[in-house]
Design an enzyme around this catalytic site. Structure first.
Site, PDB file in Angstrom:
ATOM      1  N   ASP A 112       7.391   0.845 -12.178  1.00 12.76           N
ATOM      2  CA  ASP A 112       4.855   0.610 -12.120  1.00 12.76           C
ATOM      3  C   ASP A 112       4.373   0.505 -13.237  1.00 12.76           C
ATOM      4  OD1 ASP A 112       5.343   1.941  -9.875  1.00 12.76           O
ATOM      5  OD2 ASP A 112       4.196   3.744  -9.642  1.00 12.76           O
ATOM      6  N   ASP A 200      -0.893  -2.272 -12.186  1.00  7.04           N
ATOM      7  CA  ASP A 200       0.219  -0.954 -12.625  1.00  7.04           C
ATOM      8  C   ASP A 200       1.460  -3.065 -12.398  1.00  7.04           C
ATOM      9  OD1 ASP A 200      -1.254   0.973 -12.382  1.00  7.04           O
ATOM     10  OD2 ASP A 200      -0.126   1.651 -10.630  1.00  7.04           O
ATOM     11  N   HIS A 249       0.793  -0.632  -4.712  1.00  7.67           N
ATOM     12  CA  HIS A 249       2.438  -1.564  -4.955  1.00  7.67           C
ATOM     13  C   HIS A 249       2.841  -1.885  -4.115  1.00  7.67           C
ATOM     14  CE1 HIS A 249       2.367   2.578  -8.290  1.00  7.67           C
ATOM     15  NE2 HIS A 249       1.683   1.793  -8.360  1.00  7.67           N
ATOM     16  N   ASP A 251       5.467  -3.204  -3.289  1.00 11.03           N
ATOM     17  CA  ASP A 251       7.237  -3.140  -3.141  1.00 11.03           C
ATOM     18  C   ASP A 251       7.247  -2.342  -1.726  1.00 11.03           C
ATOM     19  OD1 ASP A 251       6.317  -1.100  -4.575  1.00 11.03           O
ATOM     20  OD2 ASP A 251       8.235  -0.947  -6.246  1.00 11.03           O
ATOM     21  N   ARG A 268       1.335  -3.653   8.082  1.00  9.04           N
ATOM     22  CA  ARG A 268       0.692  -4.012   6.831  1.00  9.04           C
ATOM     23  C   ARG A 268       0.811  -5.640   6.814  1.00  9.04           C
ATOM     24  NH1 ARG A 268       2.622   0.264   2.361  1.00  9.04           N
ATOM     25  NH2 ARG A 268       2.095   2.147   3.368  1.00  9.04           N
ATOM     26  N   SER A 302       4.081   8.591  -1.889  1.00  5.80           N
ATOM     27  CA  SER A 302       4.386   7.641  -1.095  1.00  5.80           C
ATOM     28  C   SER A 302       4.465   7.933   0.626  1.00  5.80           C
ATOM     29  CB  SER A 302       5.865   6.891  -1.869  1.00  5.80           C
ATOM     30  OG  SER A 302       5.563   6.753  -2.989  1.00  5.80           O
ATOM     31  N   SER A 303       4.582   6.278   1.027  1.00  2.66           N
ATOM     32  CA  SER A 303       4.769   6.327   2.618  1.00  2.66           C
ATOM     33  C   SER A 303       6.222   6.763   3.235  1.00  2.66           C
ATOM     34  CB  SER A 303       4.005   5.359   3.238  1.00  2.66           C
ATOM     35  OG  SER A 303       4.477   4.148   2.821  1.00  2.66           O
ATOM     36  N   CYS A 355      11.239   1.312  -7.306  1.00  7.50           N
ATOM     37  CA  CYS A 355      10.946   2.177  -7.611  1.00  7.50           C
ATOM     38  C   CYS A 355      11.523   2.793  -9.090  1.00  7.50           C
ATOM     39  CB  CYS A 355       9.603   3.382  -7.496  1.00  7.50           C
ATOM     40  SG  CYS A 355       8.904   2.264  -5.432  1.00  7.50           S
TER      41      CYS A 355
HETATM   42  N1  ABU Z   1       4.870   3.162  -4.991  1.00  8.31           N
HETATM   43  C1  ABU Z   1       5.378   2.350  -3.621  1.00  8.31           C
HETATM   44  C2  ABU Z   1       4.515   3.789  -2.409  1.00  8.31           C
HETATM   45  C3  ABU Z   1       3.732   2.605  -1.368  1.00  8.31           C
HETATM   46  C4  ABU Z   1       3.485   3.716  -0.313  1.00  8.31           C
HETATM   47  O1  ABU Z   1       3.421   4.579  -0.620  1.00  8.31           O
HETATM   48  O2  ABU Z   1       4.172   2.888   0.305  1.00  8.31           O
END
Ligand code: ABU
Length: 371
Positions: A112, A200, A249, A251, A268, A302-303, A355
């Site tokens: 990040d 970031d 982010h 990634d 997405r 995060s997801s 990350c």
């Molecule tokens: N740092 C990546 C988090 C992205 C997400 O929560 O999907």
């Protein structure tokens, strides 16, 4: 430019060339920071993180460190040199003339904060107040690299003021709802304003001469323009992923695996007009596999799409989190050797395998993949 294990050389132009030297984060003293605008906008309204802050439970820190240490050992066993940051005291407040917040975040995840482009490592502005001093965790390494590599360029983007003018107050209401968030994401209306450049490092993907940057919560258009002026020999492309109600982010959304192949999060999807440069140059963008989990682990920002937050070791080898069986299967079918890494219990500290790392050295130079 030649790599040696004894002396640092900084060189990395993309996300896939053979990795020889990397930084892996640490979970020591990580905190859940107090409420603040940009951070709150990322936390889903039904999340277990809402309303609590303070040092993360010690047993979770110990477990995350155990996994990060093992990940570092796995990389070393494959011939990758691994450095670790020096944690500062994250319980200390961040106070500047413009804002105060009662604690910091941690020294996870390095991706990040640090953006490696060729022989340069650039410290990002960051957009959360609690992350304002996060670069200090990496300064001992940056100093060491500077001493060892006469070509290393250590750069820091201008520190932002992060006053209230940096954040749209609309995002601060308690219950916005996912529908509204999706509408705002489609309209490119994010929590951060255009008050000053913000980015970031994890919103940037490196494709040799081209940098692909996500405009979202943590990176604004001025931040992208700042990158464009800072890297005048690069082409800098702005991308959006309107299906993401919490866009921070890139990634866990868009993952290049090797020249010509990118995974895209099927929720997405990159809009058609933004696919053109890839398609015109023969790149394939494939939907990633589904995550193996329905929910992120406890106290995680995060997801579930950290499933696709993989670390490419070279164009034929990729590290995938051990429990992400569908993602591993897809990699296998795409012809990549999969290295399983147990890291899910560290996800709460800021992310997955990509990350948790920052490049220092990958073989190869600056290629033009989109002539
Ligand atoms: N740092 C990546 C988090 C992205 C997400 O929560 O999907």
């Amino acid at each position: 430019m030649a790599w040696s294990p004894d002396k640092t050389t900084v060189n990395s132009w993309n996300e896939w060339d053979p990795l020889r030297h990397v930084i892996v984060g640490r979970a020591d003293d990580c905190h859940i920071p107090p409420e603040e605008p940009a951070l709150d906008a990322k936390v889903p309204e039904d999340s277990d993180m809402r309303g609590q802050w303070g040092k993360r439970p010690q047993e979770t820190i110990d477990r995350a460190n155990e996994l990060l240490d093992k990940f570092a050992d796995q990389l070393r066993a494959r011939g990758v040199k691994v450095d670790r940051p020096t944690p500062i005291d994250h319980s200390l407040p961040v106070t500047t003339p413009d804002f105060h917040t009662a604690s910091q975040f941690g020294c996870m995840p390095p991706r990040d904060v640090l953006l490696t482009v060729g022989s340069e490592i650039l410290e990002a502005t960051m957009s959360y107040r609690c992350r304002w001093f996060e670069y200090l965790n990496y300064r001992p390494l940056m100093q060491q690299y500077w001493e060892e590599d006469p070509k290393f360029r250590h750069e820091a983007a201008p520190k932002p003021r992060l006053t209230d003018a940096d954040y749209h107050p609309d995002y601060l209401s308690e219950k916005i709802g996912v529908e509204k968030r999706l509408q705002w994401a489609a309209e490119k209306f994010f929590v951060t304003t255009e008050e000053e450049p913000l980015f970031d490092a994890a919103d940037v993907l490196r494709f040799g001469r081209d940098l692909v940057v996500q405009h979202g919560f943590t990176t604004n258009l001025k931040g992208i323009e700042w990158l464009r002026r800072h890297f005048p020999d690069h082409r800098v492309h702005t991308v959006n992923f309107p299906g993401d109600p919490y866009p921070i982010h890139i990634d866990a959304t868009f993952t290049p695996l090797r020249p010509g192949l990118i995974l895209n999060n099927p929720q997405r999807r990159l809009p058609d007009d933004q696919r053109e440069m890839f398609h015109k140059n023969g790149w394939e963008i494939v939907d990633s596999a589904q995550p193996a989990h329905n929910q992120p682990p406890p106290l995680c920002y995060s997801s579930v799409w950290l499933s696709m937050n993989v670390l490419v070791l070279d164009p034929k080898t990729v590290c995938v989190e051990k429990s992400e069986v569908y993602q591993a299967d897809q990699m296998d079918k795409l012809g990549l050797e999969v290295v399983e890494v147990d890291l899910r219990d560290a996800y709460a500290f800021g992310g997955g395998l990509h990350c948790s790392t920052a490049d220092v050295y990958r073989e190869g130079g600056c290629e033009d993949y989109f002539p």
